[in-house]
Design an enzyme around this catalytic site. Sequence first.
Site, PDB file in Angstrom:
ATOM      1  CG  ASP A 252      -2.079   1.302   1.133  1.00 39.18           C
ATOM      2  OD1 ASP A 252      -2.258   1.135   0.581  1.00 39.18           O
ATOM      3  OD2 ASP A 252      -1.633   1.740   1.669  1.00 39.18           O
ATOM      4  CB  SER A 253       0.239   4.683  -1.225  1.00 39.08           C
ATOM      5  OG  SER A 253      -0.545   4.403  -0.213  1.00 39.08           O
TER       6      SER A 253
ATOM      7  CE1 TYR B 270       3.412   6.110  -3.199  1.00 38.64           C
ATOM      8  CE2 TYR B 270       2.031   4.187  -4.701  1.00 38.64           C
ATOM      9  CZ  TYR B 270       3.282   4.225  -3.737  1.00 38.64           C
ATOM     10  OH  TYR B 270       3.970   4.133  -3.865  1.00 38.64           O
ATOM     11  N   GLY B 271      -2.835   9.247  -4.426  1.00 36.18           N
ATOM     12  CA  GLY B 271      -3.216   9.703  -5.112  1.00 36.18           C
ATOM     13  C   GLY B 271      -3.835  11.024  -5.709  1.00 36.18           C
TER      14      GLY B 271
ATOM     15  CB  CYS C  14      -2.917   0.713  -2.665  1.00 33.06           C
ATOM     16  SG  CYS C  14      -2.584   2.778  -3.023  1.00 33.06           S
ATOM     17  CG  ASN C  15      -9.584   1.174  -3.634  1.00 32.41           C
ATOM     18  OD1 ASN C  15     -10.008   0.657  -4.252  1.00 32.41           O
ATOM     19  ND2 ASN C  15      -9.198   0.963  -2.983  1.00 32.41           N
ATOM     20  CB  THR C  16      -4.044   5.495  -6.087  1.00 30.34           C
ATOM     21  OG1 THR C  16      -5.172   6.644  -5.245  1.00 30.34           O
ATOM     22  CG2 THR C  16      -3.377   6.048  -6.744  1.00 30.34           C
TER      23      THR C  16
ATOM     24  CD  GLU D 182      -1.628   8.624   6.220  1.00 33.84           C
ATOM     25  OE1 GLU D 182      -1.010   9.541   5.871  1.00 33.84           O
ATOM     26  OE2 GLU D 182      -1.570   7.751   5.439  1.00 33.84           O
TER      27      GLU D 182
ATOM     28  CB  CYS E   6      -9.602   5.588  -0.141  1.00 32.95           C
ATOM     29  SG  CYS E   6      -8.156   5.673   0.661  1.00 32.95           S
ATOM     30  CB  THR E   7      -6.815  -0.028   2.230  1.00 28.82           C
ATOM     31  OG1 THR E   7      -6.315   1.477   1.780  1.00 28.82           O
ATOM     32  CG2 THR E   7      -7.433  -0.199   1.021  1.00 28.82           C
ATOM     33  CG  HIS E   8      -6.277   5.258   4.628  1.00 26.07           C
ATOM     34  ND1 HIS E   8      -5.371   5.392   2.978  1.00 26.07           N
ATOM     35  CD2 HIS E   8      -5.481   6.408   5.150  1.00 26.07           C
ATOM     36  CE1 HIS E   8      -4.698   5.478   3.496  1.00 26.07           C
ATOM     37  NE2 HIS E   8      -3.853   6.042   4.858  1.00 26.07           N
TER      38      HIS E   8
END
Length: 274
Positions: free
Chosen positions: A11-12, A43-44, A74-76, A159, A193-195
């Site tokens: 993941d980023s 990354y987005g 990571c979706n991006t 974050e 998005c994984t967040h």
Amino acid sequence: MPAPQPIGVFDSGYGGLTVLQSIVRKLPQYDYVYLGDNARTPYGTRSFDTVYHYTLECVQHLFRMGCRLVILACNTASAKALRNIQQLDLPTLAPERRVLGVIRPTTEVIGRFTASGHVGILATRGTVTSESYRVEIEKFFPALAVYQEACPMWVPLVENGEHLDPGADYFVRKHLKNLLDQSPDIDTLLLACTHYPLLLPKIREFAPDGMTILSQGEIVADSLADYLDRHPEMAEQCSKGGSRRFLTTDSPEDFSRQAGLFWNEPVAAERLNL
């Protein structure tokens, strides 16, 4: 045959830990190594070429560690890099290895959750502009109407540990309203998005009653279990010791501290210099 090695999860930053957590619950017997490219996140907002370059560099490192299967949690990265890696790089770099993403498993099942046929995608700007979800959903559920909303403030809120504070209310309300204004018939929301699962309490608070809200972790975990069942030759190459290892391209102390938001156990991260 070489000795089995861990499954790599990339993941980023931190968000992929929500996916890894679901995978571990589903498949606890395997060894996993997680790599977060925290030094170069987010990354987005980056270009396709930059995301592809960064993602390939991290995938190659996991390959050098012995991983024969890598999950882009990571979706991006899945939107901007996965196709090139699968089609252009693997055939020459590592034809016997596999890299999987999080978009395809989600789009294969999303149509099962909606009664109205109208689904909303909440994602980073990079994922939205890639149109990956629309393209992939069209393959499996061509009759679905897909609406998207970029939520650039949601990752920083998470974050910085402010995702459950009153200050997050404005940004959650704003982006839900923008999305639902596109169609009053949306009955299913995908957190692409994984967040974003960490914002679920706020999203549920401001989403209409009865709205189906999907996180990707369990979907990806189920898809991985199915993949390994269908490819026993790959499952045999994945070691089964129940271990977890965490790598970051930035401060391991910061990673270990921040990972507590996403992981229910203490994390001892290691620094990786790419």
